[in-house]
Structure formats: C-alpha cells, structure tokens
Design an enzyme around this catalytic site. Structure first.
Site, PDB file in Angstrom:
ATOM      1  N   LYS A 691      43.770  39.062  40.076  1.00  7.64           N
ATOM      2  CA  LYS A 691      43.927  40.198  39.171  1.00  7.64           C
ATOM      3  C   LYS A 691      42.855  40.058  38.095  1.00  7.64           C
ATOM      4  CE  LYS A 691      48.517  39.392  38.845  1.00  7.64           C
ATOM      5  NZ  LYS A 691      50.000  39.501  38.990  1.00  7.64           N
ATOM      6  N   GLU A 695      40.433  41.801  30.088  1.00  7.22           N
ATOM      7  CA  GLU A 695      41.068  42.595  29.039  1.00  7.22           C
ATOM      8  C   GLU A 695      42.389  41.979  28.604  1.00  7.22           C
ATOM      9  OE1 GLU A 695      38.915  46.771  29.817  1.00  7.22           O
ATOM     10  OE2 GLU A 695      40.983  46.680  30.497  1.00  7.22           O
TER      11      GLU A 695
END
Ligand code: FES
Ligand code: FES
Lengths: 735, 214
Positions: A691, A695
């Site tokens: 993943k 951020e």
C-alpha cells in the site's frame, strides 16, 4: 492482467530483492548534480530562448489594456504572448482557473503574459516593462465570513459531501460526556524546492515539453486540450522532478506559456516560475474551518461522532475533503459528516500531500485528545478502546488489514509513554516545559491501473519503460527491485526509464497510489515477459523458475540472455483492478508520538523526538519508505508550527509568497526521527501486497505536535499553526 | 481605472497592500509611456570575467546582471547547482568559492573574477563520488534530489568551518573548539531547505562522512 481475487503466492514473495533497504539506484546521479531536471535540458534541443511570466497584480477583475511597446522594444526580446495574441485556448480538465488570464482575471498572479528573449536577464527586464491597466472587481477572500453562502458541493473524486449513520443528533444530545469544538487550518503551500519549469519545442505541429510533472498522461491530455491540438501531437518528458507534493499533478502556466512562447518566437523556449509567483500562481491546500462533536459514555465508548468542514475555492473548484477519515477511523453507532464549499476568489485550491486527511486529522486528533482528557482516560487507551475492524458506516465491509491498535501499542512502548504524567503543564526540564503527544494516522489506499513495457536485451539486461514518475518517492528503485525479483536478475542488470509519454501509461504519482500501482503494472509486464521468455527457451511457462540469471524448468536450466540471442524479447501489460477495493476497505494506519519543549518564558516551541509507527502493507523498500515517512513527518511539523499562507483579505492574495515569508521547517527545527514499519502484507491490494506510505506519514503529525504542546503547557490551541503568540499570554506562572 | 468606491485606498493601505501598489502604479504609467516614445533599445552592458570552476579556467563575456548561479547553469551548463528561489532563501544554489560556501544566486558572476569555484560536479562524479556524496547515498539523505547538491556543498564546507574552529549560534563555549555534533550540524545547515524533509538522514550522512574524513 486483471487483479480481481486476493493474491496468492507469487515470485515477489521470494523477497530476494523486493523488501530490501536498497539505496536509490539514481543516487549517484542526484548526489553529483548529474540527474537532469526540466529546466536543465540544454541537451534536449538547440537554440533555447528564455521566457519570463508576468502575473496579474489584481485578484479579480479585467485587464483594461496592456501596453507592450516598451517591452517589445527592449533588448533581446523575441516575442510576447498575451491572451489577446494567444488565439483561442481551452482549459484543462484538471484546472479550475485558466492558465493564461485576460481580459478576465480570476486570481492574483494568474499569468497574463510571457516575454521571450535571448537571455534570462533580458526576458526578466522586459517583463518589468509590460504596462497593464486593470479594472478591479470586488472579490470574496475570507472563508470565515463566507460560511452562510457555502453550498453542499457535488461528489468530489468519488467522495460524497455528506454521510450519516444511525441518529447522530439524538445520540449526541443524550451523550453523558460531550465535546463540541471548532478548529481551523490555514492555506498551505507545497513549496517544493524545484520551481515549476518547462522547455517547449515545436516540430511543425508537434510539441515536446520537457517538464516537471507528476502525472504524465493526465497532463498530455490537458496540454492538448488547452492548446487545442490532438493529444498524439503532445509529448511530455519528466524523468526527474524536484518535489511535487500534489503541486505538480497538473499542467501549470510554465508549460502552456512555454509552448505559446515557443510558437510565437519560432524557437524552443524555457520557463521556470519565479519563486515569488508560485504561491499565488499555482495551487495550494485550502484552509478549513471544522466543527467536531463527540459524544461518549463515562467509560470512554464513543456513541456519536460528528465532523463538519467548510473550505473555499474558485468557482468550479472543489472542497478540501477534510471529513473523509472520520467516516472510517473510530467506532460509534451514530455518526454524521458534512462538507460545505464557499466560492472564494483566492488562487486555486487543490490537492496537497494527503488532501483531506492531512487537515482533517489536524482537527480530529486534537478533538480525540480533548475527549480523552474529559473522560480522564489516557489518549492511547481511548483510541484503542474505540477501534473498529469494519467500515462503521457499512459494518458488513471489513478492513483488509487494520493494525491501528498495534501501531499505538508498539509506539507507546517504544516512546516510553507509560512514564508520562497524565496532567498537563507539570513536566519541567530547566527553562523548558516538556510534553508528549500522540495521534492516529490514517490514509486510504488507492490502486490505479498502471502499465509498463519490459525488455530483455541480448546482454541479458532488463529495461523497464513506463510513464511513471519519481518525485523523490523512490519509484526508480522499487520498479527496478520488482523487475529484478520477477526475472531473477541482480538489481544492477535492470535499467528503469520513467516519465516519458512515449512509454506505457502508468498510475503516476499522487494519492500515495504510486508505489503499489506502478510496481503492480511492472509485475504484469514481467509476468508476460516470463511467459515469452520461457516459450522462447522451450520451457513450460507455468513451471519456469527465474533465478540467478537463469530460467529453469523440468530439470533444464538455461541462461536468461539466451532468450534474447536473436533479438530483444519485449512484453507490455497493464494491471487493472476488479472490485476488491469495494469488498474490503483498504487503508493505511499509523501512530505518531512527539515530544515537544516549550520555553516557559517565551513560548518558543522545540521538537525533541518524533516517532511514527506505520502499518501500510508490504514495504517494498524500507529505506525509501522510511524517507517518505520522515519527510512527511517534517512537513507535518511545519503544518503544526509554522506553515500558513497569510491572506490579504482586502486585495485577495497570499502575502508571504516566497521561501522567506512562507516558513517551512529547516534543519534546526527537526530532531532525529524514528520510523517503525509493522510486518504486514495485504493480498487484496495487488500481487505486490503493498500500500502507500508517502501520505500516511503526514497524517496526524500536526495534531500529535499540538497535543504535545498542550501537554507541556496546558494551553489548547485549536487554530493552526501553533505559534508562540498563541501561548505567551497564557503560559503557566514561572515558579 | 481608479479602484471603485468599494476599495478606498488610503496611503497607509497602499503601503500595506502590495497588490494595490502594483496595480495603481501600473495604472499611472501608460500615460507616461504614450507621452514619451519608447526608449531606443540598448544592448545590455557586458563585462569579461575570468574564473576557475572545478579546476578548469573559464573566460566569459557576460551581461553584468548575470548571477554566478546563472553563469554556472546557463553559460557553463553546469546544472548540478540548483535554483530554488533565486533570492537567497533556500540554499539550493550553494557552491564553494575559494573553499567557503556561498549562495551563488546572491552574487553577480562579475564579482568573482579570479576566484576558484567548486560546484557539486567538482566534488565527485558517479563512479568516483566524494565521501560526502557517498554518505548521502548510503543514508538516503535526499528524496527528490533538488536541494541535494546545495546540501552536500554546504555540508563539506560546514565540516571545514568546524575544523577551522569557527563557532556557530549554538556553540556553547567559545573558548573550546567546536565539535561535529548533530546540534552543531543542524544549526549550521539551516540555510539549506529540504522540502522533502530528509533532514534527519542528512545529519546522519554528515556525521558519517565526518568520521570517514577523520
Ligand atoms: S537559489 Fe540561491 S538561495 Fe535559493
Ligand atoms: S531532496 Fe527534495 S528538497 Fe531535499
């Protein structure tokens, strides 16, 4: 290749190359100054002229007239383009305001002209001779006074403006323990170190732009649309990008005006946005006003969560989606969120690193800290108690992986949380008031389709081509690692070519989808290449193992390079996705811990320690991923303590529009930082089982800092940034 | 077009509002431009400058407005030195002049006649990296790489400054030679912004390189 069932065992799981903390393969280029950025491509095309952009001096209104006589007559000037001479221009799908303003002006420093000259000095001097008469219109520049007119916006990138579940109003009204507070976050500037820059060159009706852009395919489309030419006639090249953070997701004025200037001058033209133009000419993260209401039982169970957010943008723009994470982060049977959008005439708001979650968690994670205190609970324990393993609005939908509690527990342990005095304002170290703060990190995982082409050449080298970009994220390296793993070759046998629109279309760099998506695309192309290679060598593709530069099956083992003995073997494929991201909620989680010290007399705030614990699927390269996280922690510290675009509400512009006025963290602001990645693989995201982390790392950091400052001083600041002027008149008496 | 009544601009407001002063100044000028015909184009004044860059002598005839940074990047095509702000605010343009670090955007090329300039390209090249460059690779002391040449040039100079006994703002005792500590490094490196936020790794890299040197 379509990814529509959870991944089973595949060649990536060998982890001979993937998952290793390899140094960046382009490191020697970047550290020796030989990695070429957009403005530096002297090699690309001869006879480059220089362009200098003129920005509007008003925020809203019209250009009454422009006098170009003096500028045109200035030494070295080759051409000047304004809206009056540019011909009909379109507007890109991803732009809100037009990139060349005039006669209508939509925001301050909107580009209104480009002056092209033989030298940079001549272009700059002549740009100063462009005389503009404006008619100024009244604009709306203040979010706080615009709330009444704010509307419910349409769904924005798939996010509905409102959500509700259960009966929030009744549950909140009857909750034994309540919190109802407002929080504000200011406008933020990406302030990437490389200014937006482009070199444009026309060959007949074909345009090549060497530029600095995160999303090649989007931007090819928007360049074509803006200039009114077929997209086949546009080529973008962007192999090195000096930071983006969302600010280079879109085509900006440098690219379009370089193209227009080059056409007018009949020569290639290079343009960089001057630093003082960037904050107002390009996009920024919009300010928010947020209201959070939490209801809980006395033993600390949340019964109701309400989160509303107001933001503003130019007409046609979108909201800052600051409530998104609140729909998923904590359990509570009754919930509501809502976003409202005001029309403001400030420069264009748009995505900046973790759009939505970054400012949303700046507020939510202070509110959670406040609620824990009201309940007399430890903030780590309070969060753990209110964990959910399912989507709270759709309880039948599970998270694919959710280790938030593990992040919190491990982080608390590593950070020495247990020894914390729960009462604020009581820990002293000489002249310093010392405090610690915690916050949860949350960012959704996104998968985007992504393609790549992989070649095996006669020498047994593997060459990967994709229009994926590396904005400092480590794309070059993780793509090389992926190809090396898939084809059983050492890393130095792989060459990666990125950022060229001639290459297959990738996911690009945004929304922290880049790492998993782009490597999954390379996986798909490599899988196809493996089949082609095995067939060439007369081996069973289903059984062929690729290792140590050899292909083996059925007792035979053949050198990989043999497959290319009579010419390159090439395969191209794209990874596409089924509905696993709908079946499962795919998100990334973390916990931030911060120790801050506040000068008891002056209110000066210093960070002493920062720790992030992240659970974000398979970490493809722990060294690059760690850098992404410490960088995001640094940007989060900036958001907590200093970053704020100051709005001139009379004239409608960001006043502090350079790197002296818009303060970002420097070396002295950042202590040593620690990052822990939990062992996790997520088979629902892609064959890479990865993943994003780039951020996630910024999400929650600012609140952890604000909570640490509160713990140090007992002063709760709900309006970012947390600066000493907000503390100094309320500091505890010095004993 | 004078601002409408909605924008009564006082002298104080005018001074405070940068936009207004630009807008109104621009309003006033065209009349002058119409009255007086444009000035005849004059070639910009140029000057000759001789300096040495990375051990190679150069002789350039430059527009006198050319900064040292643009002389390097645009004229000598040594683009390793970066332009982040052009205003002395970021440190991306750091080079060594006679061994001392400067922001090359803040000085004109013609001020450097006779100087010996070292840029990032002169410190080392792939295959033959300077220990500081090597340390940045090993410690991942960068991400996008745009601030990196400036950070590395600064770091090399910082170690020399410490060796030479030059104190900094955080040097506690001026009677004792300063040491290579993270605190000293953070203070001395603070003119070099890294928006990617590689600071923690950069300090590790410099500490490492300092060890290599010692
Ligand atoms: S470019 Fe010289 S300090 Fe920024
Ligand atoms: S590495 Fe990107 S700014 Fe420092």
């Amino acid at each position: 290749m379509k990814f529509d069932t959870p991944a089973t065992e595949n060649p990536i799981d060998q982890l001979k190359v993937v998952g290793k903390p390899t140094s960046r393969i382009e490191g020697p280029l970047k550290t020796s100054g030989t990695a070429p950025y957009a403005y530096e491509r002297h090699d690309a095309v001869p006879n480059q002229a220089y362009g200098f952009i003129v920005g509007s001096a008003i925020a809203k209104g019209r250009i009454a007239s422009i006098d170009l006589a003096e500028a045109k007559a200035a030494p070295g000037v080759l051409a000047i383009v304004t809206a009056a001479s540019a011909g009909t221009l379109g507007k890109g799908d991803f732009n809100t305001a037009r990139l060349l303003g005039g006669p209508e002006i939509q925001h301050y420093h909107q580009a209104i002209a480009i002056v092209v000259a033989e030298s940079f000095e001549q272009a700059r001097a002549a740009a100063g001779l462009v005389r503009v008469r404006y008619t100024r219109d009244k604009g709306n520049f203040d979010l706080a006074s615009s709330l009444d007119g704010a509307i419910k916006p349409p769904a924005f990138f798939g996010t509905e403006p409102d959500s509700s579940f259960g009966d929030f109003d009744a549950a909140f009204a009857s909750a034994p323990v309540k919190l109802d507070e407002h929080y504000t976050t200011p406008d933020h500037s990406h302030a990437m170190m490389e200014p937006h820059a482009s070199i444009a060159s026309w060959d007949g009706d074909k345009l090549t732009l060497w530029t600095s852009n995160q999303m090649i395919a989007w931007s090819v489309g928007d360049v074509a649309k803006t200039l009114g030419i077929p997209r086949e006639n546009v080529r973008l090249v962007s192999p090195y990008i000096g930071g983006g953070f969302g600010g280079k997701l879109f085509v900006r004025a440098d690219a379009i005006l370089a193209a227009l200037g080059a056409k007018a001058a009949g020569r290639p033209v290079k343009v960089a946005l001057p630093r003082p133009l960037i904050a107002n000419n390009t996009t920024h993260r919009p300010a928010t006003i947020q209201r959070i209401r939490l209801g809980a039982t006395p033993d600390g169970k949340l019964t109701s969560i309400g989160h509303e957010s107001w933001s503003g943008d130019l007409k046609g723009g979108g909201p800052e989606t600051a409530v998104g994470q609140t729909r998923l982060l904590y359990a509570a049977p009754h919930r509501m969120t809502a976003m409202r959008l005001a029309v403001l005439d400030l420069p264009e708001g748009n995505a900046m690193r973790a759009p939505g979650e970054a400012p949303g968690l700046m507020a939510l994670e202070i509110a959670i800290d406040e609620m824990a205190e009201k309940l007399g609970m430890d903030p780590v324990a309070f969060r753990i108690l209110n964990d959910t393993q399912v989507d709270p609005e759709k309880p039948e939908r599970k998270f694919s992986q959710r280790q938030l509690n593990e992040c919190l527990r491990i982080g608390a342990d590593k950070f020495g949380w247990a020894s914390r005095n729960p009462k604020p304002g009581l820990t002293r170290d000489g002249r310093w008031l010392v405090g610690t703060g915690v916050a949860a990190a949350f960012r959704n995982n996104l998968n985007e389709k992504s393609a790549a082409r992989v070649r095996l050449d006669r020498a047994g080298r593997v060459i990967v081509e994709t229009d994926m970009t590396d904005i400092g994220t480590g794309s070059y390296t993780i793509i090389a690692q992926t190809a090396a793993e898939m084809l059983g070759v050492p890393l130095d046998r792989v060459e990666v070519r990125l950022g060229d629109s001639l290459f297959p279309v990738s996911a690009g760099s945004g929304g922290q989808w880049g790492a998993n998506s782009s490597t999954a695309g390379v996986y798909a192309a490599c899988a196809k290449l493996r089949t082609a290679i095995a067939q060439k060598l007369g081996l069973d593709p289903a059984k062929a193992a690729f290792a140590n530069g050899k292909v083996s099956a059925g007792g035979k083992s053949i050198a990989l390079a043999r497959a290319a003995a009579d010419g390159e073997v090439v395969a191209e494929d794209m990874m596409e996705y089924g509905d696993l991201a709908q079946t499962f909620q795919q998100s990334t989680f973390g916990a931030h811990f911060v120790e801050a010290a506040v000068d008891a007399a002056t209110g000066e705030i210093r960070l002493r320690r920062m720790l992030a614990v992240c659970a974000a699927g398979r970490i493809l390269n722990p060294k690059a991923a760690r850098s992404q996280v410490i960088g995001a922690m640094t940007m989060g510290a900036g958001a907590a303590l200093m970053e704020e675009l100051a709005v001139d509400k009379r004239f409608g512009f960001f006043v502090n529009h350079d790197l002296a006025g818009y303060e970002v963290p420097v070396h002295a602001d950042i202590p040593s930082q620690d990052v822990i990645f939990l062992d996790e693989v997520d088979p629902t995201t892609s064959p890479m089982k990865a993943k994003g982390v780039g951020e996630l790392g910024i999400c929650g950091v600012a609140a952890a800092v604000a909570n640490a400052v509160y713990h140090a001083t007992g002063i709760r600041v709900r309006n970012y940034p947390v600066t000493l002027d907000k503390l100094i008149d309320r500091l505890p008496a010095i004993a | 077009m004078a601002p409408s009544d909605d924008f009564p601009i006082s002298r104080r407001g005018l001074l405070a509002g940068g936009a207004a002063s630009v807008a109104t100044a621009a309003v006033a000028r065209p009349a002058m431009a119409e009255a007086a015909p444009s000035r005849a184009p004059a070639s910009p004044p140029t000057a000759k400058v001789d300096f040495e860059v990375n051990g190679t002598a150069h002789s350039l005839e430059l527009d006198t407005r050319t900064t040292l940074l643009d002389a390097l990047r645009e004229h000598l095509r040594l683009t390793g030195t970066k332009k982040g702000c052009d205003h002395g605010q970021c440190g991306a343009c750091t080079v060594l002049v006679d061994g001392r670090r400067i922001n090359s955007c803040l000085s004109l090329a013609v001020q450097h006649d006779g100087d010996r300039i070292t840029t990032i390209e002169g410190l080392g090249q792939p295959g033959n990296l300077h220990p500081m460059q090597e340390a940045f690779v090993v410690h991942d002391g960068y991400q996008c790489g745009y601030c990196t040449p400036g950070q590395i040039c600064s770091a090399v100079a910082v170690l020399d400054e410490i060796k030479a006994g030059i104190p900094s703002h955080v040097t506690a005792d001026l009677s004792v030679a300063p040491a290579v500590t993270p605190r000293e490094l953070r203070e001395r490196m603070s003119g070099n912004i890294c928006r990617c936020g590689a600071y923690s790794n950069i300090v590790d890299a410099i500490v490492d390189a300092a060890g290599v040197k010692a």
